[in-house]
Design a protein around this motif. Structure first.
Motif, PDB file in Angstrom:
ATOM      1  N   PRO A  94       0.825  -1.203   0.000  1.00 36.37           N
ATOM      2  CA  PRO A  94       0.000   0.000   0.000  1.00 36.37           C
ATOM      3  C   PRO A  94       0.865   1.261   0.000  1.00 36.37           C
ATOM      4  O   PRO A  94       1.915   1.313   0.649  1.00 36.37           O
ATOM      5  CB  PRO A  94      -0.799  -0.126   1.295  1.00 36.37           C
ATOM      6  CG  PRO A  94       0.079  -0.927   2.204  1.00 36.37           C
ATOM      7  CD  PRO A  94       0.855  -1.862   1.321  1.00 36.37           C
ATOM      8  N   TYR A  95       0.424   2.263  -0.714  1.00 43.01           N
ATOM      9  CA  TYR A  95       1.123   3.544  -0.768  1.00 43.01           C
ATOM     10  C   TYR A  95       0.237   4.641  -0.180  1.00 43.01           C
ATOM     11  O   TYR A  95      -0.988   4.522  -0.150  1.00 43.01           O
ATOM     12  CB  TYR A  95       1.462   3.909  -2.216  1.00 43.01           C
ATOM     13  CG  TYR A  95       2.482   3.001  -2.857  1.00 43.01           C
ATOM     14  CD1 TYR A  95       3.829   3.334  -2.849  1.00 43.01           C
ATOM     15  CD2 TYR A  95       2.086   1.818  -3.475  1.00 43.01           C
ATOM     16  CE1 TYR A  95       4.761   2.492  -3.443  1.00 43.01           C
ATOM     17  CE2 TYR A  95       3.010   0.980  -4.060  1.00 43.01           C
ATOM     18  CZ  TYR A  95       4.352   1.325  -4.041  1.00 43.01           C
ATOM     19  OH  TYR A  95       5.283   0.489  -4.626  1.00 43.01           O
TER      20      TYR A  95
ATOM     21  N   GLY B 172      -1.668   7.796   6.674  1.00 42.01           N
ATOM     22  CA  GLY B 172      -1.295   6.392   6.782  1.00 42.01           C
ATOM     23  C   GLY B 172      -1.593   5.800   8.139  1.00 42.01           C
ATOM     24  O   GLY B 172      -1.948   4.611   8.250  1.00 42.01           O
ATOM     25  N   HIS B 173      -1.459   6.604   9.189  1.00 41.51           N
ATOM     26  CA  HIS B 173      -1.779   6.108  10.533  1.00 41.51           C
ATOM     27  C   HIS B 173      -3.274   5.832  10.645  1.00 41.51           C
ATOM     28  O   HIS B 173      -3.689   4.791  11.169  1.00 41.51           O
ATOM     29  CB  HIS B 173      -1.333   7.124  11.581  1.00 41.51           C
ATOM     30  CG  HIS B 173      -1.656   6.719  12.991  1.00 41.51           C
ATOM     31  ND1 HIS B 173      -1.278   5.519  13.518  1.00 41.51           N
ATOM     32  CD2 HIS B 173      -2.349   7.363  13.970  1.00 41.51           C
ATOM     33  CE1 HIS B 173      -1.693   5.428  14.779  1.00 41.51           C
ATOM     34  NE2 HIS B 173      -2.362   6.538  15.058  1.00 41.51           N
TER      35      HIS B 173
ATOM     36  N   THR C 170      -1.007   2.052  -9.837  1.00 35.95           N
ATOM     37  CA  THR C 170      -2.331   2.576 -10.163  1.00 35.95           C
ATOM     38  C   THR C 170      -2.972   3.126  -8.895  1.00 35.95           C
ATOM     39  O   THR C 170      -2.466   2.906  -7.774  1.00 35.95           O
ATOM     40  CB  THR C 170      -3.239   1.488 -10.752  1.00 35.95           C
ATOM     41  OG1 THR C 170      -3.582   0.550  -9.715  1.00 35.95           O
ATOM     42  CG2 THR C 170      -2.563   0.762 -11.901  1.00 35.95           C
ATOM     43  N   ALA C 171      -4.094   3.805  -9.062  1.00 30.45           N
ATOM     44  CA  ALA C 171      -4.806   4.351  -7.902  1.00 30.45           C
ATOM     45  C   ALA C 171      -5.230   3.259  -6.936  1.00 30.45           C
ATOM     46  O   ALA C 171      -5.392   3.505  -5.734  1.00 30.45           O
ATOM     47  CB  ALA C 171      -6.018   5.155  -8.367  1.00 30.45           C
ATOM     48  N   ALA C 172      -5.393   2.040  -7.437  1.00 34.34           N
ATOM     49  CA  ALA C 172      -5.784   0.925  -6.564  1.00 34.34           C
ATOM     50  C   ALA C 172      -4.712   0.609  -5.526  1.00 34.34           C
ATOM     51  O   ALA C 172      -4.994  -0.014  -4.497  1.00 34.34           O
ATOM     52  CB  ALA C 172      -6.073  -0.311  -7.409  1.00 34.34           C
ATOM     53  N   ASP C 173      -3.461   1.033  -5.789  1.00 35.92           N
ATOM     54  CA  ASP C 173      -2.366   0.775  -4.855  1.00 35.92           C
ATOM     55  C   ASP C 173      -2.271   1.832  -3.761  1.00 35.92           C
ATOM     56  O   ASP C 173      -1.451   1.703  -2.845  1.00 35.92           O
ATOM     57  CB  ASP C 173      -1.034   0.727  -5.617  1.00 35.92           C
ATOM     58  CG  ASP C 173      -1.004  -0.374  -6.660  1.00 35.92           C
ATOM     59  OD1 ASP C 173      -1.313  -1.523  -6.299  1.00 35.92           O
ATOM     60  OD2 ASP C 173      -0.686  -0.077  -7.829  1.00 35.92           O
ATOM     61  N   ILE C 174      -3.059   2.898  -3.856  1.00 42.67           N
ATOM     62  CA  ILE C 174      -2.977   4.013  -2.898  1.00 42.67           C
ATOM     63  C   ILE C 174      -4.060   3.848  -1.839  1.00 42.67           C
ATOM     64  O   ILE C 174      -5.256   3.819  -2.148  1.00 42.67           O
ATOM     65  CB  ILE C 174      -3.127   5.362  -3.617  1.00 42.67           C
ATOM     66  CG1 ILE C 174      -1.997   5.533  -4.634  1.00 42.67           C
ATOM     67  CG2 ILE C 174      -3.110   6.508  -2.608  1.00 42.67           C
ATOM     68  CD1 ILE C 174      -2.145   6.772  -5.500  1.00 42.67           C
TER      69      ILE C 174
ATOM     70  N   ASP D 262       5.942   4.747   0.620  1.00 39.55           N
ATOM     71  CA  ASP D 262       5.598   3.329   0.722  1.00 39.55           C
ATOM     72  C   ASP D 262       5.189   2.985   2.151  1.00 39.55           C
ATOM     73  O   ASP D 262       5.072   3.869   3.008  1.00 39.55           O
ATOM     74  CB  ASP D 262       6.741   2.445   0.220  1.00 39.55           C
ATOM     75  CG  ASP D 262       8.001   2.539   1.081  1.00 39.55           C
ATOM     76  OD1 ASP D 262       7.935   3.046   2.223  1.00 39.55           O
ATOM     77  OD2 ASP D 262       9.069   2.092   0.605  1.00 39.55           O
ATOM     78  N   ASP D 263       5.004   1.694   2.438  1.00 42.65           N
ATOM     79  CA  ASP D 263       4.514   1.298   3.758  1.00 42.65           C
ATOM     80  C   ASP D 263       5.574   1.442   4.842  1.00 42.65           C
ATOM     81  O   ASP D 263       5.271   1.290   6.032  1.00 42.65           O
ATOM     82  CB  ASP D 263       3.960  -0.129   3.727  1.00 42.65           C
ATOM     83  CG  ASP D 263       4.987  -1.155   3.289  1.00 42.65           C
ATOM     84  OD1 ASP D 263       6.090  -0.762   2.844  1.00 42.65           O
ATOM     85  OD2 ASP D 263       4.694  -2.361   3.369  1.00 42.65           O
TER      86      ASP D 263
END
Length: 499
Positions: free
Chosen positions: A2-3, A451-452, A68-72, A20-21
């Motif tokens: 996940p980004y 992210g938190h 892609t946006a799916a990774d964000i 990144d994670d």
């Protein structure tokens, strides 16, 4: 993997940064946009440029990272503060150019309010002084000067926001009109102790309260992006004004911790914990960050011109072709000359708060040239920082019954990459200066917030332990030299204000 996508919308450019994670930077995209100066002391942005550069850089950084946006997993936003936008609720069209935080057009409004005895009430609620820097009088100016604006605002047809609010409104397709507590705290309209917009101040400035956004924590659900914008709907989970995001990114979570960010301007924040400290030395009391409805407060000193002085050398005087050239020039400057530059191009910020002062240079000789000008420009940043830290030391010592000791200063921002500038800073303040391994602390702060909340990044304690030092600068200048140089700066400041 996940980004997290961090949007960093600044005074001269917009950037998108992918983390990144492990909170490491994976890709960056950046676009500059023009500044507009309609009159002396006025600074504006074309609102369409703010939006177009943000949208473009978000798309670019996704492409560069080959994802892609799916990774964000989520988006965090950090932004230039106080810059004021008013737009039509139905069409999204701006009513006027954005009035930038540096803009001084409302000095007369501030003077009239001060002469009317209103500053104690305003300061008591907001922690701020009556100065053109803040959004409230900028908003009043737009409502006063754009025909029919106040009537449309009262009818509910116009919305006000700082840059974060406008971006969220655009990103969500008009579904969210929100801001966070740190940006709200910079508007001159928000009661930082009660945690709500001040009706008394809005009435004083004749601002219809229905224009104002909903205020949330720094880590909250600010809405989802339009699915057609980046490829899917992505939640916006973190928002903080740039200086507050940098405070978070520098892991300044304990009272007494201090950071200073060197971008277009310079901003020093001192964490004062759960209790606001009211300055006796013309600093600002503000919200450092807010979680679970509970604010943590800070003392802040604001310098209007830091990195902008290097831009002036490049774009105004054209004595350099790139910012990086200033270090070599400063190193080559004649040590027997003591040229002092007061870069009050848009007035003086803390602790002087003189909206009418303009820039001045002292100590020129026939042999002064680009090298001496470059050194004076870089030194001006150190001198202004000392002004802030001296005032902070007095306020903090009073708040802690004199128990506070000299703190190490954590630095970030573009100018912090200059070894020469950071060494002079350490010399002139007479204290250690710590530069972190990752200078993208503002974007990192926004990324950590998002992210938190998304469950990807750790809590405050673990995040603090991730902070890493790249270089520590220690004072090397003698006490006599330090005080002689600073005394020359103080004389220059007095002379500039007397002009």
């Amino acid at each position: 993997m996940p980004y997290i996508l961090a949007i960093d919308q600044g005074t001269t450019s917009s950037r998108a940064i992918l983390f990144d994670d492990a909170l490491q930077v994976c890709a960056i995209a950046q676009e500059e946009f023009p500044q507009h100066y309609p009159q002396s002391g006025w600074v504006e942005h074309d609102v369409s440029h703010l939006w177009s550069t943000v949208a473009a850089t978000c798309r670019q950084v996704i492409e560069r990272a080959c994802i892609t946006a799916a990774d964000i997993a989520a988006i965090g936003i950090t932004n230039q503060r106080e810059t004021t936008v008013v737009w039509d609720r139905k069409t999204g069209e701006p009513l006027h150019n954005a009035i930038v935080w540096q803009d001084r057009r409302t000095a007369a409004i501030c003077n009239a309010l001060r002469d009317g005895g209103h500053e104690p009430m305003v300061t008591g609620r907001t922690g701020l002084l009556l100065d053109p820097y803040f959004s409230g009088t900028k908003l009043k100016w737009i409502l006063d000067h754009v025909e029919g604006a106040r009537m449309r605002a009262r009818a509910g047809d116009l919305l006000f926001g700082t840059v974060d609010s406008f971006l969220i409104w655009k990103l969500t397709g008009g579904a969210s009109h929100v801001t966070d507590a740190t940006n709200a705290a910079r508007t001159l309209l928000y009661d930082i102790r009660k945690g709500r917009w001040s009706r008394a101040i809005c009435d004083l400035l004749d601002i219809p309260m229905q224009m104002l956004p909903e205020v949330q924590d720094c880590a909250a659900d600010f809405g989802n992006t339009r699915s057609d914008l980046l490829g899917r709907a992505i939640p916006i989970y973190g928002v903080a004004g740039d200086q507050h995001a940098a405070t978070i990114g520098q892991a300044c979570f304990s009272p007494g911790m201090l950071k200073s960010t060197y971008g277009t301007g310079c901003f020093a924040l001192l964490n004062t914990g759960s209790t606001p400290v009211w300055s006796q030395n013309r600093l600002l009391t503000t919200i450092a960050y807010q979680f679970d409805g509970t604010p943590t407060y800070a003392l802040e000193g604001s310098i209007f011109v830091a990195g902008a002085v290097v831009q002036w050398l490049r774009d105004g005087l054209k004595v350099i072709g790139a910012a990086a050239e200033t270090q070599a020039l400063a190193e080559a400057a004649d040590p027997t000359q003591n040229v002092v530059l007061v870069p009050a191009f848009t007035g003086l910020g803390a602790p002087y708060w003189n909206a009418h002062c303009r820039g001045a240079m002292f100590g020129l000789s026939r042999n002064s040239g680009p090298a001496e000008l470059a050194r004076a420009a870089l030194e001006s940043v150190g001198y202004q920082t000392r002004d802030l830290l001296d005032a902070m030391t007095l306020d903090w010592a009073q708040a802690t019954d004199g128990a506070a000791s000299a703190a190490t200063l954590r630095v970030d921002g573009g100018m912090s990459a200059s070894d020469w500038t950071m060494q002079f800073l350490s010399d002139i303040i007479g204290a250690p200066v710590d530069r972190p391994a990752i200078l993208e602390t503002t974007a990192m702060g926004a990324a950590w917030l998002a992210g938190h909340r998304a469950g990807i990044y750790p809590g405050q304690q673990q995040f603090s332990e991730m902070w890493a030092l790249e270089r520590k600068f220690m004072p090397e200048m003698s006490e006599d030299t330090r005080e002689a140089k600073y005394a020359a700066w103080r004389r220059a400041i007095e002379a500039a204000q007397a002009f």
